[in-house]
Structures are given as C-alpha cells and as structure tokens.
Design a protein around this motif. Structure first.
Motif, PDB file in Angstrom:
ATOM      1  N   GLU A 150     110.578  53.179 -59.838  1.00 32.49           N
ATOM      2  CA  GLU A 150     109.865  53.119 -58.773  1.00 32.49           C
ATOM      3  C   GLU A 150     109.350  51.694 -58.793  1.00 32.49           C
ATOM      4  OE1 GLU A 150     109.635  54.258 -55.865  1.00 32.49           O
ATOM      5  OE2 GLU A 150     111.338  55.608 -56.248  1.00 32.49           O
ATOM      6  N   ILE A 151     108.700  51.238 -60.050  1.00 29.77           N
ATOM      7  CA  ILE A 151     107.890  49.994 -60.053  1.00 29.77           C
ATOM      8  C   ILE A 151     108.837  48.772 -60.137  1.00 29.77           C
ATOM      9  CG2 ILE A 151     105.940  50.752 -61.456  1.00 29.77           C
ATOM     10  CD1 ILE A 151     107.684  49.336 -63.766  1.00 29.77           C
ATOM     11  N   LEU A 152     110.152  49.218 -60.108  1.00 26.05           N
ATOM     12  CA  LEU A 152     110.879  47.847 -60.107  1.00 26.05           C
ATOM     13  C   LEU A 152     111.162  47.859 -58.476  1.00 26.05           C
ATOM     14  CD1 LEU A 152     113.730  47.703 -62.753  1.00 26.05           C
ATOM     15  CD2 LEU A 152     111.471  46.876 -62.681  1.00 26.05           C
ATOM     16  N   LYS A 153     111.546  48.806 -57.783  1.00 22.39           N
ATOM     17  CA  LYS A 153     111.865  48.905 -56.563  1.00 22.39           C
ATOM     18  C   LYS A 153     110.527  48.227 -55.376  1.00 22.39           C
ATOM     19  CE  LYS A 153     114.745  53.048 -55.525  1.00 22.39           C
ATOM     20  NZ  LYS A 153     114.635  54.237 -56.122  1.00 22.39           N
ATOM     21  N   LYS A 154     109.643  48.685 -56.007  1.00 19.64           N
ATOM     22  CA  LYS A 154     108.353  48.422 -55.271  1.00 19.64           C
ATOM     23  C   LYS A 154     107.754  46.989 -55.444  1.00 19.64           C
ATOM     24  CE  LYS A 154     104.306  50.227 -56.570  1.00 19.64           C
ATOM     25  NZ  LYS A 154     103.663  51.283 -57.159  1.00 19.64           N
ATOM     26  N   ASN A 155     108.234  46.383 -56.631  1.00 20.92           N
ATOM     27  CA  ASN A 155     107.883  44.835 -56.824  1.00 20.92           C
ATOM     28  C   ASN A 155     109.036  44.039 -56.884  1.00 20.92           C
ATOM     29  OD1 ASN A 155     104.822  45.239 -57.384  1.00 20.92           O
ATOM     30  ND2 ASN A 155     105.831  46.643 -59.220  1.00 20.92           N
ATOM     31  N   LYS A 156     110.181  44.396 -56.332  1.00 21.47           N
ATOM     32  CA  LYS A 156     111.344  43.663 -56.174  1.00 21.47           C
ATOM     33  C   LYS A 156     111.141  42.128 -55.745  1.00 21.47           C
ATOM     34  CE  LYS A 156     116.182  43.608 -55.236  1.00 21.47           C
ATOM     35  NZ  LYS A 156     117.523  44.526 -54.830  1.00 21.47           N
ATOM     36  N   GLU A 157     110.607  42.086 -54.658  1.00 19.88           N
ATOM     37  CA  GLU A 157     110.346  40.655 -54.142  1.00 19.88           C
ATOM     38  C   GLU A 157     109.379  39.662 -54.911  1.00 19.88           C
ATOM     39  OE1 GLU A 157     112.032  39.352 -51.518  1.00 19.88           O
ATOM     40  OE2 GLU A 157     112.916  41.296 -51.721  1.00 19.88           O
ATOM     41  N   LYS A 158     108.354  40.511 -55.521  1.00 14.26           N
ATOM     42  CA  LYS A 158     107.548  39.717 -56.175  1.00 14.26           C
ATOM     43  C   LYS A 158     108.026  39.271 -57.478  1.00 14.26           C
ATOM     44  CE  LYS A 158     103.525  40.372 -59.040  1.00 14.26           C
ATOM     45  NZ  LYS A 158     102.631  41.366 -59.777  1.00 14.26           N
ATOM     46  N   ILE A 159     108.855  40.340 -58.109  1.00 16.17           N
ATOM     47  CA  ILE A 159     109.659  39.768 -59.373  1.00 16.17           C
ATOM     48  C   ILE A 159     110.477  38.588 -59.399  1.00 16.17           C
ATOM     49  CG2 ILE A 159     111.314  40.876 -60.836  1.00 16.17           C
ATOM     50  CD1 ILE A 159     110.177  43.479 -60.559  1.00 16.17           C
ATOM     51  N   LEU A 160     111.501  38.686 -58.192  1.00 18.03           N
ATOM     52  CA  LEU A 160     112.298  37.422 -58.038  1.00 18.03           C
ATOM     53  C   LEU A 160     111.620  36.264 -57.550  1.00 18.03           C
ATOM     54  CD1 LEU A 160     114.722  39.469 -55.688  1.00 18.03           C
ATOM     55  CD2 LEU A 160     114.829  39.086 -58.137  1.00 18.03           C
ATOM     56  N   GLU A 161     110.445  36.235 -57.041  1.00 18.23           N
ATOM     57  CA  GLU A 161     109.685  34.942 -56.463  1.00 18.23           C
ATOM     58  C   GLU A 161     109.083  34.584 -57.840  1.00 18.23           C
ATOM     59  OE1 GLU A 161     107.111  35.824 -53.288  1.00 18.23           O
ATOM     60  OE2 GLU A 161     105.813  34.276 -54.053  1.00 18.23           O
ATOM     61  N   GLU A 162     108.089  35.321 -58.521  1.00 15.43           N
ATOM     62  CA  GLU A 162     107.806  34.853 -59.911  1.00 15.43           C
ATOM     63  C   GLU A 162     108.861  34.439 -60.737  1.00 15.43           C
ATOM     64  OE1 GLU A 162     104.863  34.227 -60.666  1.00 15.43           O
ATOM     65  OE2 GLU A 162     103.773  35.604 -59.352  1.00 15.43           O
ATOM     66  N   LEU A 163     110.107  34.790 -60.789  1.00 12.56           N
ATOM     67  CA  LEU A 163     110.906  34.216 -61.824  1.00 12.56           C
ATOM     68  C   LEU A 163     111.432  32.805 -61.181  1.00 12.56           C
ATOM     69  CD1 LEU A 163     113.397  37.143 -62.525  1.00 12.56           C
ATOM     70  CD2 LEU A 163     112.214  36.035 -64.195  1.00 12.56           C
ATOM     71  N   ASN A 164     111.720  32.884 -59.991  1.00  6.81           N
ATOM     72  CA  ASN A 164     112.097  31.467 -59.353  1.00  6.81           C
ATOM     73  C   ASN A 164     111.115  30.426 -59.419  1.00  6.81           C
ATOM     74  OD1 ASN A 164     114.282  30.670 -57.972  1.00  6.81           O
ATOM     75  ND2 ASN A 164     113.699  30.961 -55.943  1.00  6.81           N
ATOM     76  N   ASN A 165     110.119  30.704 -59.115  1.00  7.00           N
ATOM     77  CA  ASN A 165     108.797  29.740 -59.328  1.00  7.00           C
ATOM     78  C   ASN A 165     108.784  29.367 -60.825  1.00  7.00           C
ATOM     79  OD1 ASN A 165     108.069  30.307 -56.836  1.00  7.00           O
ATOM     80  ND2 ASN A 165     106.049  31.511 -57.530  1.00  7.00           N
ATOM     81  N   GLU A 166     108.842  30.143 -61.920  1.00 15.16           N
ATOM     82  CA  GLU A 166     108.916  29.706 -63.264  1.00 15.16           C
ATOM     83  C   GLU A 166     109.852  28.912 -63.650  1.00 15.16           C
ATOM     84  OE1 GLU A 166     106.269  29.718 -65.208  1.00 15.16           O
ATOM     85  OE2 GLU A 166     107.377  29.199 -67.081  1.00 15.16           O
TER      86      GLU A 166
END
Ligand code: ATP
Ligand code: MG
Length: 586
Positions: A339-355
């Motif tokens: 569930e934590i992956l689903k819930k945070n999907k946008e944030k995860i992709l954004e953080e990776l992109n930013n970094e």
C-alpha cells in the motif's frame, strides 16, 4: 519443484504453512526502525522482536511469522552478483520460548522440501562448530541427519553464532540451509561452503544462551528461535534459476532497462553488472522514499542519495540518461501488495526525478571545471581532483573514468592522500556515529591517535572482550580520551597489564601500515570498524603489525617507537555500559 513464479505466491504459501502450525502473522514494518536509534535500517525481520526475547509477552503469542522488507547497506559492494541486494524481502518465523531446535529445523525442512518441493539432493547445511564459550551443536547435527541430510552435507562453522543484540542478552548458534544452484551440474557429495554455487536460502538462529555482564554464557530460561530466508533467493531456487535478477522480483525492471538502453542483459559481463546495480538501487530507493526518506547529505537521506547517484553513474556506463523515473515505474508492478508504494507513487517519482536533475547539474558543472583544469594538460594534479570531488561533488569514479578516456594521468593514491587530511571533518559531519575526534593534526595528537589504537587492542585482550569498540574519542595535544563499551570498573592489575602491553608494542618498534581497500575486504581481513553505510567504496585500514588493524581516517605515526611512554591517568564511567580512559604519552 514447485510451480510458483510470483513472489507474493511464495510469501502466501510460507505464511499459510506457518499459520497451519499455529503461528500468528506480524506486520511488515518500516525500513526505518521505529524504536531503535542505534541502527539506520531494518536489516532483518528480527528487529521488532528483540524486546520479546527475554520474556516480555508478545501480544500475538509465542509463535510468530511474517515477511519483512529489509535494507542491508553493508552488502552494497556485493550488489552486482547474482544474489546480494541492498533491498530484499525476508521470510521470518519465531518461537518465543515455545518449540526449539528440533521442531524449528523440521519445520524449515518441511517447508523447503514438501511445500516448495526443493530436491533434498541439492540441500546442504552448516552447524555451529563450537568454541571456548559454548560447545559444538550436536543436537542440530542429529536432527539434520534424522531428516536424511548426509554427514558430508553438514559442515561445521565457527561463525554460525548470533548475538547478543546488545552487550548482553539472548544469543546462540545458528544453522544455515544452502541450495545447489546449477541445473546441469550434479551437486557434489561433499558440501563446501566456500563454493558460491551453494547459496544460502535460510538461517535458523537457535537462542539457547544468555550472555551476562561478566561474559558468561548461561543456559537461557526462555529459548527462542529466529528464522530468516530471502524471498529472491528462494524464488530463484524453486525456479531453477542461478540469478535472482531473472526471477519475477526483478525481471520487469531488467526488461525496462534493456528496452531503454537497447542492450541485452547477460550478454556483456560489465554491462550486466551495471544493469543489476541499477535495478537493485532504484528498487531500494523507491522503497526508502515510500518509507519517508528523501535524499540529503546525512544519515538515511545520504544512503538514499548515494543509491540513486550510483544507479545514475551505472546508467551512464550503459548509455542511458534521465531514466530513474521510468525504471521506478516497473518496481510498482512487482510490489502491488505494498500500500505504501501505491500511496506515495507520485512523491516517489518526483523525488527520484529531482535527485536525478540535481546530480545531472552537479555533473555538468563538474565537467566544465574538469575541462578547465585539464586544458592542455596531460596530468590531473591531486589538489585539483580533490577540489572537483569535494567542492563540486564530482564522483571519484567519474574523475578516474574521464581521465582514462582522455588519456590524462591521474594518481588515485595521491588523490586519496589529499583526501585523508580533509576526510576527518566530513566523516564526522556526515556520520554522527563515526568520530575519531581529533582536535587537530599536530604531531602530539597524531601520536596519541596511534596510541589509542594500541590501547583499544590491549583492552580487548586484557578484558577478554573481542567485541570491545570505541564509543567516542577526543584527543588534544596533551591527552587522549577514549570511551569504550564495558560495564564495570577496571582493576589496578588490569590497568597495569594494559599499559604494559601498549608499552611493549612501542618498544617492539613496529611499523604502521596503511592500505586503501574496500570495506568488504577490510571486514574479511578482520579490521575493526563499524561496517555500515557510513563507509565509501574504499577505506583506509591502519595496521600495527599483527597486533591491531582498524579502519580509520588517520593520521598516524610511521613507527610505534615514536610514541615514548604510555600511561593511563584515569579510568571512569562515562555512561551506562561505557567506560572512559584518559591517557598520556610521556
Ligand atoms: P550471505 O552470507 O549469503 O550474505 P547472510 O549470512 O548475511 O547471507 P542472514 O543474515 O542469515 O544472511 O539472513 C537470512 C537470509 O536472508 C539469508 O539466508 C538469505 O536468504 C537472505 N539474505 C541475506 N542477505 C541478503 C542480501 N543482501 N540479498 C538477498 N538476500 C539476502
Ligand atoms: Mg548467515
């Protein structure tokens, strides 16, 4: 062999098997331990169980099981082989003072051979060989033999020991289960644990002792079992694969990397290694961000930053750029049950992109500086390379690669020497727990610093405590302060003996050697240190003959004869379980 291809099917089969044996499932908790500031990450399913090992009742009873996500930064340098990951899932089972050795081993064996239908002919085990504190684990040997494992497939190992988690507490031998990977080569009759074709798929820890503050190992009133087994390795085994990256835990990620890079996995050794590292590190990063970490320069965030940046560097090797987000997408499809992956999907992709953007900018800036300082030059001097590395964050590996490509001479040794003088500060800043605590690099503090290495080893010998380590140190020109884990006052005789050992080593005129090696190699060679994410790809290991070997940023004297006479001026308590020694050189 079993028909199971999917990790979730394996996990469900496992949990149902143990539920049928009256185990209750406990949650798969965060990668960041909630109540334990001493470790950065959850490295095993064991973490949340520790408080219940001594008799405190667990709300769900005495038989527990789960699947736990884990991060092992200590294995980061092994990532690239077929079976070590920084992120993996661990199947766990526990008996808290309920069943013990015989049932634990029988359950493990039943699960592997009956439920998963792994061939008995391909199984081997290791058992505790015994040492001065506790005897050879005869009982486990006879249980394995009763299950039909032949003697030649049971090896005795001195390392098969777990714990205690702190200085005192539950501990005991363990017994590991190995599986023969090659499909087309028959498993040898005799088990050789050094042959990496045998892969460890599980480990039962058999906690039958209690270590007390006097170093005694007494039989525990509550005997516990802790089993851990890697999902990726077991899935490989049941599918007859020799490479975890070919299982469904990884294949969507690998396929995505192949597609973006237009390179074939398994074709070229170096490229395959890079693909594995990218797949592993991006997966680990996705889970870390899901558990609330964002890239930064300290602690968890630093580990995350490093994972992402190493993945990007390997991307460059296989000719891909701006890929983290796209590759991360394939991680979600493998772990739909989180569930934590689903819930945070946008944030995860954004953080990776930013970094990734940030790192690309760093690299771009670095290249501009690189071009400027190497213009019309056939050599890169160490001050310039250090500036690039330190002030512009340009990775050492890239400096090396670029110099090689452009045929510019670059000495890594000189670079590292240059680094060392500065390293102390940055390490201390980035790694709260790793401080060598030198106030300056004067001759006097350098001498005292070397003396504390001798002191640490003398303490280990005299107090008969091999796991004694530095808990803090502070050195000024006129004295060294050294804190270490020990929980009683030292006697007069002990102090005398320690001084004598140190002074003898000084008289022996031993040369101090420094080697730059990987943390893994350092660990293999028995160097003292905190083997954790805190280390870079290479560490300095200082040895004083065969007497002391320690990971350390230096500086040190060249020969012990420079030290003069060593004297302990004070021994006192520093905090619970930590003693403090003040010492001088006369
Ligand atoms: P190894 O010696 O192969 O590195 P280990 O002794 O460190 O393994 P344990 O600490 O006993 O392993 O962990 C229990 C199980 O977790 C192992 O039997 C293995 O199946 C799995 N495991 C451990 N480390 C890793 C890793 N880095 N990647 C994947 N699986 C792992
Ligand atoms: Mg093990």
């Amino acid at each position: 062999m079993s028909e199971i291809k999917n990790r979730r099917e394996l996990i469900d089969l496992y949990l149902n098997f143990y539920k049928s044996k009256n185990h209750k499932e406990i949650p798969n908790s965060s990668l960041i331990p909630q109540n334990d500031p001493t470790v950065l990450f959850t490295t095993a399913g064991m973490h949340p169980i520790v408080p219940f090992l001594l008799g405190q009742a667990h709300p769900l009873g005495k038989r527990l099981c789960n699947v736990q996500r884990c991060i092992r930064t200590g294995d980061i340098n092994e990532v690239g082989d077929e079976y070590h990951h920084t992120f993996f899932e661990m199947l766990g089972k526990w008996s808290l003072g309920d069943y013990f050795k015989e049932d634990a081993i029988k359950y493990t064996f039943e699960f592997f051979t009956k439920e998963l239908k792994l061939s008995k002919e391909k199984i081997a085990v290791s058992v505790f060989a015994g040492n001065k504190d506790s005897p050879k684990d005869e009982e486990s040997i006879s249980v394995w033999m009763s299950l039909g494992i032949p003697k030649e497939r049971i090896t005795l190992l001195k390392d098969n020991w777990w714990g205690p988690a702190g200085l005192t507490g539950p501990c005991g031998p363990c017994t590991e289960i190995f599986y023969w990977k090659p499909k087309n080569i028959k498993a040898p009759k005799k088990f050789n644990p050094k042959d990496s074709r045998w892969v460890e798929i599980g480990n039962d820890v058999l906690m039958e002792y209690l270590k007390d503050s006097k170093e005694n190992y007494i039989p525990a009133k509550q005997k516990n079992i802790d089993f851990g087994g890697g999902v990726e390795r077991i899935l490989s085994a049941i599918n007859g694969l020799e490479d975890n990256y070919l299982t469904s835990c990884f294949i969507p990620i690998i396929n995505k990397i192949e597609k973006i890079s237009e390179k074939k996995y398994g074709k070229n050794k170096e490229e395959t290694r890079s693909m594995r590292i990218i797949a592993d590190h991006i997966k680990a990063s996705v889970f870390l961000i899901a558990d609330g970490i964002i890239p930064s320069n300290v602690e968890h965030g630093y580990v995350l930053r490093r994972l992402i940046r190493v993945a990007i560097r390997h991307g460059k090797k296989i000719g891909i750029k701006n890929f983290t987000k796209e590759i991360a997408q394939s991680v979600f499809s493998i772990y739909e049950d989180y569930e934590i992956l689903k819930k945070n999907k946008e944030k995860i992709l954004e953080e990776l992109n930013n970094e990734e953007d940030k790192f690309n900018q760093t690299i771009e800036k670095g290249f501009a500086i690189f071009n400027r300082i190497t213009k019309d030059k056939s050599e890169m001097n160490c001050k310039d390379s250090f500036l690039l590395y330190q002030s512009y964050g340009f990775p050492l590996e890239m400096i090396e690669e670029e110099c090689e490509e452009r045929k510019i001479k670059f000495s890594k040794e000189e670079f590292e020497r240059e680094c060392k003088a500065h390293q102390e500060l940055s390490r201390t800043a980035s790694a709260g727990t790793f401080k060598s605590g030198l106030a300056d690099n004067s001759e006097a503090t350098t001498k005292l610093h070397t003396a504390t290495h001798l002191l640490a080893q003398a303490l280990r010998e005299v107090l008969k405590k091999p796991d004694l380590h530095q808990k803090g140190s502070n050195i000024t020109a006129d004295r060294a302060r050294f804190d270490f884990n020990f929980d009683r006052k030292l006697t007069e005789e002990e102090i005398k003996k320690i001084e004598e050992i140190v002074n003898n080593k000084i008289k022996e005129k031993i040369e101090i050697k420094c080697e730059e090696i990987s943390p893994l190699e350092a660990k293999k060679r028995g160097a003292q240190g905190i083997f954790d994410s805190k280390y870079g790809e290479k560490v300095s290991v200082y040895s004083v003959g065969n007497f002391s070997k320690e990971i350390c940023a230096g500086p040190h004297v060249k020969n012990t004869e420079e030290l003069g006479k060593f004297k302990i001026i004070k021994e006192e308590s520093s905090s619970a379980g930590v003693r403090r020694i003040k010492a001088v050189l006369e």
